[in-house]
Write a protein that holds these residues in place. Structure first.
Motif, mmCIF file in Angstrom:
data_model
loop_
_atom_site.group_PDB
_atom_site.id
_atom_site.type_symbol
_atom_site.label_atom_id
_atom_site.label_comp_id
_atom_site.label_asym_id
_atom_site.label_seq_id
_atom_site.Cartn_x
_atom_site.Cartn_y
_atom_site.Cartn_z
ATOM 1 N N MET A 1 2.767 -33.179 5.258
ATOM 2 C CA MET A 1 2.324 -32.104 5.961
ATOM 3 C C MET A 1 2.783 -32.616 7.629
ATOM 4 N N LYS A 2 3.508 -31.713 7.988
ATOM 5 C CA LYS A 2 3.613 -32.177 9.471
ATOM 6 C C LYS A 2 3.083 -31.375 10.604
ATOM 7 N N SER A 3 2.898 -29.956 9.964
ATOM 8 C CA SER A 3 2.367 -28.922 11.027
ATOM 9 C C SER A 3 1.388 -28.114 10.566
ATOM 10 N N ILE A 4 0.343 -27.747 11.076
ATOM 11 C CA ILE A 4 -0.695 -26.918 10.654
ATOM 12 C C ILE A 4 -0.988 -26.063 11.694
ATOM 13 N N THR A 5 -1.046 -24.631 11.303
ATOM 14 C CA THR A 5 -1.637 -23.579 12.291
ATOM 15 C C THR A 5 -2.778 -23.070 12.022
ATOM 16 N N VAL A 6 -3.879 -23.082 13.052
ATOM 17 C CA VAL A 6 -5.096 -22.375 12.813
ATOM 18 C C VAL A 6 -4.942 -20.911 13.578
ATOM 19 N N VAL A 7 -5.130 -19.908 12.757
ATOM 20 C CA VAL A 7 -5.199 -18.677 13.157
ATOM 21 C C VAL A 7 -6.428 -18.039 13.372
ATOM 22 N N GLY A 8 -6.845 -18.024 14.777
ATOM 23 C CA GLY A 8 -8.072 -17.622 15.179
ATOM 24 C C GLY A 8 -8.784 -18.855 16.011
ATOM 25 N N ALA A 9 -8.897 -18.581 17.208
ATOM 26 C CA ALA A 9 -9.444 -19.546 18.403
ATOM 27 C C ALA A 9 -11.014 -19.235 18.297
ATOM 28 N N SER A 10 -11.606 -19.310 17.133
ATOM 29 C CA SER A 10 -13.138 -18.944 17.173
ATOM 30 C C SER A 10 -13.744 -20.211 16.881
ATOM 31 N N LEU A 11 -15.057 -20.142 16.703
ATOM 32 C CA LEU A 11 -15.856 -21.200 16.460
ATOM 33 C C LEU A 11 -15.619 -21.938 15.051
ATOM 34 N N ALA A 12 -15.267 -21.301 13.880
ATOM 35 C CA ALA A 12 -14.713 -21.503 12.601
ATOM 36 C C ALA A 12 -13.426 -22.317 12.988
ATOM 37 N N GLY A 13 -12.524 -21.535 13.567
ATOM 38 C CA GLY A 13 -11.183 -22.163 13.849
ATOM 39 C C GLY A 13 -11.283 -23.538 14.779
ATOM 40 N N LEU A 14 -11.939 -23.760 15.609
ATOM 41 C CA LEU A 14 -12.371 -24.904 16.474
ATOM 42 C C LEU A 14 -12.729 -25.995 15.638
ATOM 43 N N TYR A 15 -13.797 -25.528 14.908
ATOM 44 C CA TYR A 15 -14.335 -26.802 13.984
ATOM 45 C C TYR A 15 -13.297 -27.077 12.921
ATOM 46 N N ALA A 16 -12.476 -26.160 12.488
ATOM 47 C CA ALA A 16 -11.389 -26.734 11.471
ATOM 48 C C ALA A 16 -10.420 -27.365 12.339
ATOM 49 N N ALA A 17 -10.060 -27.109 13.579
ATOM 50 C CA ALA A 17 -9.077 -28.115 14.177
ATOM 51 C C ALA A 17 -9.696 -29.520 14.408
#
Length: 396
Positions: free
Chosen positions: A1-17
């Motif tokens: 897995m070379k790339s991951i996209t987080v869709v949603g610059a939210s609290l949940a998205g930030l914590y996932a990143a």
């Protein structure tokens, strides 16, 4: 897995990143957000930010150190329009696309609107929803024009918090709630009645048991330029007309899944996930308000932060190796009172005040079922509440 996209610059998205980096992912990390702002804290929007006690800078969830540690590509002010999971592509507005090996969906939710009200284009000026920083800024500027008659449609937590903030600013506030009593689904009849009393305690009128038939427009109040399309009143289904200079619509939210309609993902009041936040397509997880995890969708700050680590772990593992089994928890600040709730109550559970007094607006109540405590509610009792919450979490 070379790339991951987080869709949603939210609290949940930030914590996932953050969780992806903490758990060892060192590939390309892209964060897509439809707002122009980096992730910020939403709970203060209806409270301290609205009253002016908190400014925009204090809401920020990322700083220079965070940005450096994440080593992410930010696509802000960019809306995701589709997902081709099989092809490994996230479609963006402007006929753009991102190639990716996996996707974290953290697109949150959007406010429900009144019939005839269009997103971003209300039937009359002076009508607001409150979900984003821009929403809160627009409402704050409207409230600052002068003393106004404010009608808040919806008596849930957001509506109650907005009403509290408006009353604190000196406005004449009315709350309209379609149900006979606000917050009954969350707290039950007895405890909801106590919390509803907070409005009257602070001079706010609660109109319950009636809906909204429509809005009237016409000449605005004196501090506004005359405008034929400014809101002037709220028509109720029982025939009454409430004069209004400002209207705030707080009748709930719906998950932001429209962009996923043709993706093949299973959608049902959110992105349907297993107990590990894993969606129905390979290499897709969902977190926060948009995620329906193991049959439930939680619209609370704590759930968003807790789900992120589990989702990241399972995404990197390629299967569900961990599950999210947290205790539901939420809080609300209204009229200088902190309301805290934790647990899973059923309508048949019986609340019992074990400390303090409802009349004093300071108490702790336990919900009981067959002699066991299933949930706990605290009003201005933070310390004992935390003790009970820890005990309930151990049981989970």
């Amino acid at each position: 897995m070379k790339s991951i996209t987080v869709v949603g610059a939210s609290l949940a998205g930030l914590y996932a990143a953050r969780a992806l980096r903490t758990q060892g992912f060192d590939g390309r990390l892209v964060i897509v957000g439809d707002e122009h702002h980096q992730p910020y804290d939403r709970p203060p929007l209806s409270k301290d930010f609205l009253t002016g006690a908190t400014d925009q800078g204090q809401l920020a969830l990322v700083d220079a150190d965070d940005t450096a540690d994440l080593y992410a590509e930010w696509y802000l002010g960019t809306r995701a329009t589709g997902l081709d999971a099989a092809g490994g592509t996230v479609l963006l507005d402007g006929d753009r696309s991102l190639e990716t090996d996996a996707v974290v969906i953290a697109t949150g939710a959007t406010p429900r609107l009144l019939p005839g009200q269009e997103p971003g284009d209300p039937a009359h000026t002076g009508v607001h929803t409150l979900r984003t920083l821009d929403d809160a800024q627009a409402l704050r500027e409207d409230l600052a024009r002068g003393q106004a008659r404010v009608v808040v449609i919806g008596g849930g937590f957001i509506g109650a918090e907005v009403a509290s903030s408006c009353a604190m600013l000196g406005h004449d506030v009315t709350v309209v709630e379609a149900a006979p009593l606000p917050l009954v689904p969350q707290l039950g009849d007895d405890m909801a009645k106590v919390c509803a009393g907070l409005h009257a305690d602070h001079g706010v009128t609660l109109v319950a048991g009636t809906g909204v038939a429509g809005l009237q427009g016409g000449r605005g109040y004196s501090d506004h330029p005359d405008s034929p399309d400014r809101v002037t009143g709220v028509e109720l289904t029982d025939g009454r007309l409430l004069p209004a200079d400002i209207v705030v619509v707080g009748i709930g939210v719906r998950p932001n899944t429209d962009w996923l309609e043709s993706s093949g993902l299973l959608l049902k009041d959110g992105v349907v996930c297993d107990a590990g936040c894993v969606g129905s397509l390979p290499n897709v997880v969902a977190v926060g308000d948009v995620a329906r995890v193991d049959g439930h969708r939680a619209e609370h700050w704590t759930s968003a932060t807790e789900q992120a680590g589990i989702a990241a772990q399972n995404l990197l593992a390629g299967s569900t190796v961990a599950t999210h089994r947290s205790l539901p928890y939420f809080w609300s600040d209204q009229y200088g009172v902190r309301i805290q709730f934790a647990g899973r109550r059923l309508p048949t559970d019986t609340p019992r005040i074990v400390e303090g007094s409802a009349d004093a607006r300071s108490f702790l109540a336990c919900y009981e079922r067959d002699g066991q405590t299933t949930a706990v509610l605290a009003v201005n009792r933070p310390r004992p509440f935390m003790r009970y919450r820890r005990e309930l979490k151990r049981a989970v």
